[in-house]
Design a protein around this motif. Structure first.
Motif: not given
Lengths: 180, 195
Positions: B112-122
């Motif tokens: 299980v990993l926790q990482l910063p969200l870089a962005r949301q992509a379409k």
């Protein structure tokens, strides 16, 4: 005067020759391990005169062809697909081609219609199988998979349009069009 | 043109405006040697550097969480994607959005990993519809090359391979040969040192 002209010619030749060499080398088709290098998007010609763009997709086994108004009819026990292709110039051309495969999957879902169509990709002249699908939501009307690419070309994902269509069939059609 | 100094001084006759024959010959020799060298090897200097060839499927590694996974190398895809399950978005202690997700490596080991969200992509799916997916940055090693790139997180459980490497990694590094697979495994020793 003559001497100066000769010296000038010699100078131009000696200084310019490396650049001529590079230009000549640049026209050669790049190869890797005996395979032609293609970009990830290439111009192709379908059925001799329909200009389209193709996405090279080695992760897909099959190739796709985006068609319009697809209909399947049975004639004399054989299935035929009639459809239109819209080329880059915006003109459409109608086709009627014998269907190779039109079977339902075991889960009941229908598979796409498959036909063979002549394709010119770089210097390769082939008649591969294409799944006839709606590719209107994609930028390229054609997607070429491993069955076309394997053993013929490697794909350079940093390049596009590395090899313009250059097939014997095309040259014959163009010259006959010009003479008529 | 020549000039003569007056009587009593050292007479010098100088020729100006015309280089000596020796100098011209020397220049010509240099130009000939340069041209011959250029003709034989210049094209290799000025053309793009050669790229390694990989198959359409390869093993890749993620040094940050010591996982090795099978990946499709897709020249038809702009971006890369990673199979992730149980995805959750929440605000971390720093006030930034964090993505928590589960991955499984080729040995079946779960993490299980926790990482910063870089962005949301379409992302355009194969049906042509648009799907919004979270994007994280990860270091990936393919062959002998590694780079931190963006991965969209998506449920790829119905696909054969959990990772898709797109042009955001491949461009400029590799060419892809559709007739080959698993040509050589990840071997980025320097990647572990740099993280």
């Amino acid at each position: 005067m003559k001497k100066n002209a000769l010296w000038l010619l010699l100078f131009v030749f000696l200084v310019g020759s490396p650049f001529f060499a590079i230009a000549e080398k640049a026209e050669e088709v790049p190869m890797v391990q005996g395979r032609v290098v293609l970009g990830y998007i290439e111009h192709v010609v379908i059925a001799g005169d329909v200009d389209l763009e193709a996405l090279m997709s080695p992760v897909h086994h099959f190739s796709e062809l985006g068609v319009l108004d697809l209909k399947v009819k049975e004639e004399n026990g054989e299935k035929y697909a009639s459809f239109a292709l819209r080329g880059k110039k915006g003109t459409t051309k109608d086709f009627k081609v014998k269907v190779i495969a039109d079977k339902a999957k075991p889960d009941g879902k229908k598979q796409p219609i498959v036909v063979r169509m002549p394709l010119c990709l770089g210097k390769f002249q082939l008649t591969p199988q294409f799944r006839l699908v709606d590719r209107s939501k994609f930028e390229q009307e054609v997607r070429l998979g491993r069955r076309v690419l394997a053993g013929r070309a490697v794909i350079d994902p940093s390049t596009t349009h590395a090899a313009m269509p250059d097939c014997k069939d095309l040259a014959t059609k163009k010259s006959s069009k010009k003479s008529s | 043109m020549s000039c003569t100094v007056s009587k009593g001084d050292t007479v010098e006759r100088r020729r100006t405006g015309t280089p000596s024959r020796g100098r011209i010959s020397g220049l010509v020799c240099v130009l000939i040697v340069f041209s011959l060298l250029s003709l034989s090897c210049s094209s290799d200097i000025f053309l793009a550097p050669k790229k390694d060839s990989l198959g359409w499927v390869e093993q890749v590694s993620f040094p940050e969480f010591e996982a090795i996974l099978d990946a499709k190398l897709d020249t038809g895809a702009d971006t890369s994607s990673l199979h992730a399950s149980d995805m959750k978005l929440f605000i971390g202690n720093s006030g930034k959005t964090v993505v928590e997700f589960r991955i499984e490596d080729h040995n079946g080991k779960d993490q299980v990993l926790q990482l910063p969200l870089a962005r949301q992509a379409k992302i355009k799916t194969k049906k042509g519809t648009l799907q919004v997916r979270p994007v994280v940055k990860l270091v990936v090693c393919v062959g002998a090359q590694f780079e931190e790139i963006e991965f969209t997180l998506v449920d790829r459980s119905h696909f054969e391979y959990p990772v898709l490497i797109g042009r955001n990694f491949l461009a400029g590094k590799f060419v892809v040969d559709s007739s080959r697979s698993f040509t050589f495994g990840p071997s980025c020793q320097a990647a572990g040192d740099k993280i």
